[in-house]
Scaffold this active site. Structure first.
Site, mmCIF file in Angstrom:
data_model
loop_
_atom_site.group_PDB
_atom_site.id
_atom_site.type_symbol
_atom_site.label_atom_id
_atom_site.label_comp_id
_atom_site.label_asym_id
_atom_site.label_seq_id
_atom_site.Cartn_x
_atom_site.Cartn_y
_atom_site.Cartn_z
ATOM 1 N N ASP A 59 0.830 -1.210 0.000
ATOM 2 C CA ASP A 59 0.000 0.000 0.000
ATOM 3 C C ASP A 59 0.864 1.259 0.000
ATOM 4 O O ASP A 59 0.354 2.370 -0.091
ATOM 5 C CB ASP A 59 -0.991 0.005 1.165
ATOM 6 N N ASP A 98 -1.065 -6.436 -0.374
ATOM 7 C CA ASP A 98 -1.157 -5.720 0.900
ATOM 8 C C ASP A 98 -2.589 -5.268 1.141
ATOM 9 O O ASP A 98 -3.140 -4.498 0.345
ATOM 10 C CB ASP A 98 -0.224 -4.512 0.842
ATOM 11 N N LYS A 128 -1.105 -9.583 3.060
ATOM 12 C CA LYS A 128 -0.441 -9.065 4.264
ATOM 13 C C LYS A 128 -1.355 -8.072 4.952
ATOM 14 O O LYS A 128 -2.055 -7.298 4.283
ATOM 15 C CB LYS A 128 0.887 -8.372 3.906
ATOM 16 N N GLU A 130 -1.588 -5.404 8.682
ATOM 17 C CA GLU A 130 -0.772 -4.732 9.691
ATOM 18 C C GLU A 130 -1.319 -4.899 11.103
ATOM 19 O O GLU A 130 -2.507 -5.104 11.313
ATOM 20 C CB GLU A 130 -0.687 -3.225 9.382
ATOM 21 N N GLU A 197 9.131 -3.840 10.988
ATOM 22 C CA GLU A 197 9.513 -2.561 10.380
ATOM 23 C C GLU A 197 9.969 -1.558 11.431
ATOM 24 O O GLU A 197 9.293 -1.339 12.440
ATOM 25 C CB GLU A 197 8.362 -1.964 9.577
#
Length: 305
Positions: A59, A98, A128, A130, A197
């Site tokens: 993204d 994403d 994926k 978050e 990250e």
């Protein structure tokens, strides 16, 4: 505006397609996993030819492709379009879509529906999402529906404002402990891999022995099982400030500007197109055309000629 379709087809690779068991094997053997983002057909071709293991249609496209100042404005339809284009350029790498902001938070059913779109409409191998917390339940539901899920902890751009901006996470005991819990819960929910990250290298080092799925780092040190960087960042396609963890391996933007500037100069000086870049024609046909035009025949139908 056209190009030769024969020249657009990706070369067939001799590499075997990347699989989840192969990724787990790479972790076990200590083989570094190479992951990069891509957002269109040309970038997919480059990633394929370079021999990377995983391609993420991130993204981050909202920022490096669409020009927003955050990742949150991009939606599912845009992500699907980009992922489908990337799919057409890939053969061997594992392709991950994403899940954009707003595509999975509402409910498990909504999350599964959007994950299925990535697989059905774009040909992605996995998705994926978050964060830990509520996202753990979504990850479990998507994985339970048969779609592989990659987790993402530490700096999670979709919630950057709640984290105090785009900055490193895990610099306090409380924050590092939260990252540990989030990663452990995502692993337990069935995630096949997790992105760390912007996590201090020492914190990552302390956590690695507790995570049994591949960990892909981006600004998280060398002890992870692999690394990921944004395509436009590592190649210097997008000018301006980049995060501390980015290493530029090229300065493509400068080359693009130089190339376009040279083209513009050639056009303005009437040096382009030259004899090597125009099509030839039978002189007799041109002479006949001129005769036709000079006779004022444009006023009549060409079929009467």
């Amino acid at each position: 505006m056209s190009t030769d379709p024969q020249q657009q087809q990706p070369e067939r690779t001799e590499r075997e397609p990347m699989t989840l068991p192969r990724l787990a094997e790479m972790k076990e053997k200590g083989e570094a996993i190479v992951m990069v983002t891509a957002y269109d057909y040309p970038s997919a071709l480059a990633a394929e030819e370079a021999g990377v293991d995983i391609v993420l249609v991130g993204d981050t496209a909202a920022m490096v492709v669409l020009g927003y100042d955050a990742t949150t404005p991009v939606g599912m339809d845009e992500m699907i379009t980009m992922a489908a284009a990337v799919r057409r350029g890939l053969r061997a790498p594992l392709l991950i879509g994403d899940m954009p902001f707003g595509s999975y938070e509402r409910s498990n059913e909504h999350a599964i529906e959007n994950a299925q779109r990535f697989v059905r409409e774009a040909g992605c191998d996995a998705v994926k999402l978050e964060r830990g917390g509520p996202s753990v339940e979504r990850a479990r539901a998507i994985a339970g529906s048969g779609i592989p899920v990659m987790g993402h902890v530490g700096l999670t751009p979709q919630s950057a404002s709640a984290l105090g901006g785009f900055k490193a996470q895990g610099k306090t005991v409380e924050s590092a402990t939260q990252i540990a819990h989030d990663a452990h819960e995502l692993q337990s929910a069935g995630c096949f891999a997790i992105v760390f990250e912007a996590v201090p290298a020492a914190v990552t080092d302390a956590l690695m022995s507790h995570i049994h799925v591949p960990v892909i780092g981006i600004g998280a040190g060398l002890s992870t099982d692999g690394q990921v960087l944004v395509f436009h960042d590592l190649l210097g396609i997008t000018p301006g400030r980049t995060p501390k963890f980015v290493k530029r391996y090229a300065e493509i933007h400068d080359h693009m500007v130089a190339g376009i500037r040279a083209y513009a100069e050639d056009v303005r000086s009437r040096h382009f197109p030259d004899a090597d870049h125009v099509y030839s024609v039978d002189p007799d046909a041109v002479a006949e055309l001129r005769t036709y035009l000079d006779a004022g025949s444009l006023a009549t139908s060409p079929w009467d000629w």
